[in-house]
Design an enzyme around this catalytic site. Sequence first.
Site, mmCIF file in Angstrom:
data_model
loop_
_atom_site.group_PDB
_atom_site.id
_atom_site.type_symbol
_atom_site.label_atom_id
_atom_site.label_comp_id
_atom_site.label_asym_id
_atom_site.label_seq_id
_atom_site.Cartn_x
_atom_site.Cartn_y
_atom_site.Cartn_z
ATOM 1 N N ARG A 35 11.462 -3.622 -7.602
ATOM 2 C CA ARG A 35 11.047 -5.027 -7.610
ATOM 3 C C ARG A 35 12.001 -5.896 -8.413
ATOM 4 O O ARG A 35 12.214 -7.066 -8.071
ATOM 5 C CB ARG A 35 9.632 -5.150 -8.162
ATOM 6 N N LYS A 200 -7.897 4.241 5.034
ATOM 7 C CA LYS A 200 -9.172 3.799 5.596
ATOM 8 C C LYS A 200 -9.016 2.732 6.668
ATOM 9 O O LYS A 200 -8.281 1.770 6.493
ATOM 10 C CB LYS A 200 -10.071 3.280 4.468
ATOM 11 N N GLY A 353 2.164 -0.967 0.370
ATOM 12 C CA GLY A 353 2.737 -0.346 -0.819
ATOM 13 C C GLY A 353 3.031 1.125 -0.638
ATOM 14 O O GLY A 353 4.120 1.605 -0.970
ATOM 15 N N GLY A 377 -0.364 -6.084 -0.771
ATOM 16 C CA GLY A 377 -1.434 -6.982 -0.341
ATOM 17 C C GLY A 377 -0.914 -8.180 0.440
ATOM 18 O O GLY A 377 -1.484 -8.567 1.463
#
Length: 396
Positions: A35, A200, A353, A377
């Site tokens: 990052r 999920k 991620g 996100g």
Amino acid sequence: MRTIDTLGDLRGKRVLVRSDFNVPLKDGVITDDGRIKAALPTLTRLVEAGAKVVILAHLGRPKGEVKPEFSLAPVAKRLGELIDAPVTLASDVVGDSAQAVVASLGEGEIALLENVRYDARENSKDDAARAELAAEYAKLADVFVSDGFGVVHRKQASVYDVAKLLPSAAGELVVKEIESLRRATDNPERPYGVVLGGSKVSDKLGVIKNLLEKADFLLIGGGMAYTFLAAQGYSVGTSLLEKDQIDTVKGYIETAAAKGVDLVLPVDTVVALEFKADAPASVVDADAIPDDQMGLDIGPKTAKLFADKIASAKTVAWNGPMGVFEMEAFAAGTKAVAQALSESSCFSVIGGGDSAAAVRQLGFDESTFSHISTGGGASLELLEGKTLPGIAVLED
Ligand code: ADP
Ligand code: MG
């Protein structure tokens, strides 16, 4: 979206930059500086333009309190090494130290303010509290550059509110992220394929819904595949299964058929008795999962099927690993998809991620993909077709 060019000559100007420096730390040592590296194009450009660069960033969740373990000190040090210039770290967010550090900056010099989440107002739900902190940020600068892609989906003082108070623009990273993710979701060059996996299905409902409308084919792997298989009437043993999503998933299967989207489910799967790295694994057909076993990766026939599909596409968006790639025995499916994408000349975007971590951990050369998103996100919300507050504020 306004870009840095719209801010005019920046020489001698105080430029407030929101970066995403939320790096993983172990015993105070940065374990992945990706990052920080991703922030360099904007920072270098501002330094070369002679700006006085003031960076805002967060690390972890100190929840509005000053906690030394969340200090940006390791980041300041690493950034200084990477950019090959001193980076002065203020000891507070907008207090005496921050003000003094900013006042003493010369042209082309860099200051980093302490973790913005030391101040509870940063991510307060109260608009007035955030606006108050944003006004204090704004006093420290002449213009604002939003470059923390990982936080642009958050309505926070250093992301959203401050952008309304100063002339503001998107930095190089945010521009690249938005351009790439939009290219892989809106008006993509066809054939356009979407590969979805991860744990999920309930985490990805918005993504499936949005991209199912647009894709030519949709490949489903990972933990979510078992809810799709169950919706097809197969028994899935002890695999991850979200029973309450079976009806929704049936709806997706119907929508895909009605729209002519090629929805591809696993035809075989790697199973084991336990969720363990050394659990003996075997391959079974998707309609023959034993009752006492769990699916932990797509099988080799599925991997080949997915790879061939990917090879036929001009644009591919990928979110979510195909299996439990963290364990070597269950990494082959994710590896096969990454391999197919890296060999293809299609426009390829990897969001999420864990997916980004997977391609790095599996040793792929990042430059063989068109874009690997730095934001989990934020990239998911873009794939969902949502409007992100930190982007919208740079557009109006
Ligand atoms: P991303 O962060 O890329 O959006 P997710 O967070 O949705 O991805 O999912 C990543 C996780 O999904 C990984 O930790 C991986 O181990 C897990 N996973 C993938 N396949 C399975 C499976 N068959 N069973 C259980 N977990 C799985
Ligand atoms: Mg994840």
